[in-house]
Design a protein around this motif. Structure first.
Motif, short mmCIF file in Angstrom:
data_model
loop_
_atom_site.label_atom_id
_atom_site.label_comp_id
_atom_site.label_asym_id
_atom_site.label_seq_id
_atom_site.Cartn_x
_atom_site.Cartn_y
_atom_site.Cartn_z
N GLU A 144 0.84 -1.19 0.00
CA GLU A 144 0.00 0.00 0.00
C GLU A 144 0.87 1.24 0.00
O GLU A 144 1.99 1.23 0.52
CB GLU A 144 -0.93 0.02 1.20
N PHE A 167 -8.39 3.51 -1.71
CA PHE A 167 -9.21 3.87 -0.56
C PHE A 167 -9.16 5.39 -0.44
O PHE A 167 -8.15 5.96 -0.04
CB PHE A 167 -8.67 3.24 0.73
N HIS A 170 -8.50 7.75 3.15
CA HIS A 170 -8.18 6.62 4.01
C HIS A 170 -7.53 7.06 5.32
O HIS A 170 -7.75 6.46 6.37
CB HIS A 170 -7.24 5.67 3.25
N ASP A 179 -5.17 9.56 0.32
CA ASP A 179 -5.81 8.45 -0.37
C ASP A 179 -4.76 7.35 -0.50
O ASP A 179 -3.60 7.63 -0.82
CB ASP A 179 -6.27 8.86 -1.78
N THR A 180 -5.17 6.12 -0.28
CA THR A 180 -4.22 5.01 -0.30
C THR A 180 -4.49 4.08 -1.47
O THR A 180 -5.63 3.66 -1.69
CB THR A 180 -4.30 4.20 1.01
N TRP A 182 -3.75 0.43 -3.30
CA TRP A 182 -3.47 -0.94 -2.86
C TRP A 182 -3.05 -1.80 -4.04
O TRP A 182 -3.69 -1.79 -5.10
CB TRP A 182 -4.71 -1.55 -2.20
#
Length: 215
Positions: A144, A167, A170, A179-180, A182
């Motif tokens: 991530e 996400f 997040h 914002d993440t 993944w």
């Protein structure tokens, strides 16, 4: 149906051609890691997208590492030594380790600017993946990163991690939204990715890892 569990990844030295990953030793490593990542704007760029750092002193860094990297039972941190210089040049870790599912994440990754864009990063990740997939038969390894961290996103993609989504909102980190993004690699993809790692790291052919994994 019998429930299967996987072993907790062993926290031991992992040796490669370019790097050696040694379990993080606070007394041995913190002073060198602090010097490698503090003192100039260039060095301190390593903290731009991490949710922690920089640190006011080696003691503050040591206290944070103990609390967040040594004490938790689901974290395994390593100090990265560059073999050519035997110097501490960064940190990598396994986080969110879930032996019940055979899953873990690679995180807390940073390298001093002197070794960025070298074999150091790539072989470090290769050794962790080899440790998880080959030695512990894990099913999934996650990655991530901050959605604005282009270098981390590119690193994940070039190594063969597949993008799984974003996400939004997040985290709230250092006074800003994060914002993440993944990514993940599964045991089904590892055989091909492993061969590409080894071809790029140790072979004579000059072709980018991104090309190999997207070919």
């Amino acid at each position: 149906m019998q429930h299967r569990t996987w072993p907790m990844p062993e926290w031991l030295q992992l040796s490669g051609q370019f790097v050696t990953l040694s379990p993080l030793d606070l007394e041995r490593d913190v002073a060198a890691l602090y010097t490698a990542s503090h003192g100039t704007p260039e060095k301190e760029t390593v903290w731009n997208y991490l949710p922690y750092g920089s640190f006011d002193s080696p003691l503050a860094m040591k206290d944070w590492m103990k609390q967040e990297m040594i004490d938790p039972i689901d974290v395994r941190p390593w100090t990265v030594f560059e073999n050519a210089t035997n110097a501490q040049v960064g940190v990598v870790a396994l986080r969110a380790i879930v032996p019940d599912y055979g899953c873990a994440e690679i995180g807390d990754v940073w390298f001093t600017p002197t070794v960025q864009k070298s074999n150091v990063n790539t072989e470090s990740q290769y050794l962790l993946l080899l440790h998880l997939f080959d030695h512990h038969t894990y099913r999934r390894v996650g990655w991530e990163c901050h959605s604005l961290n282009h270098a981390s996103r590119t690193t994940a993609a070039r190594m063969g991690f597949l993008y799984e989504g974003r996400f939004r909102q997040h985290m709230w980190v250092k006074g800003k939204n994060r914002d993440t993004d993944w990514f993940a690699m599964t045991d089904k993809e590892w055989s091909r990715c492993k061969a590409n790692f080894e071809r790029w790291l140790y072979g004579d052919e000059k072709i980018s890892l991104m090309e190999l994994n997207n070919g």
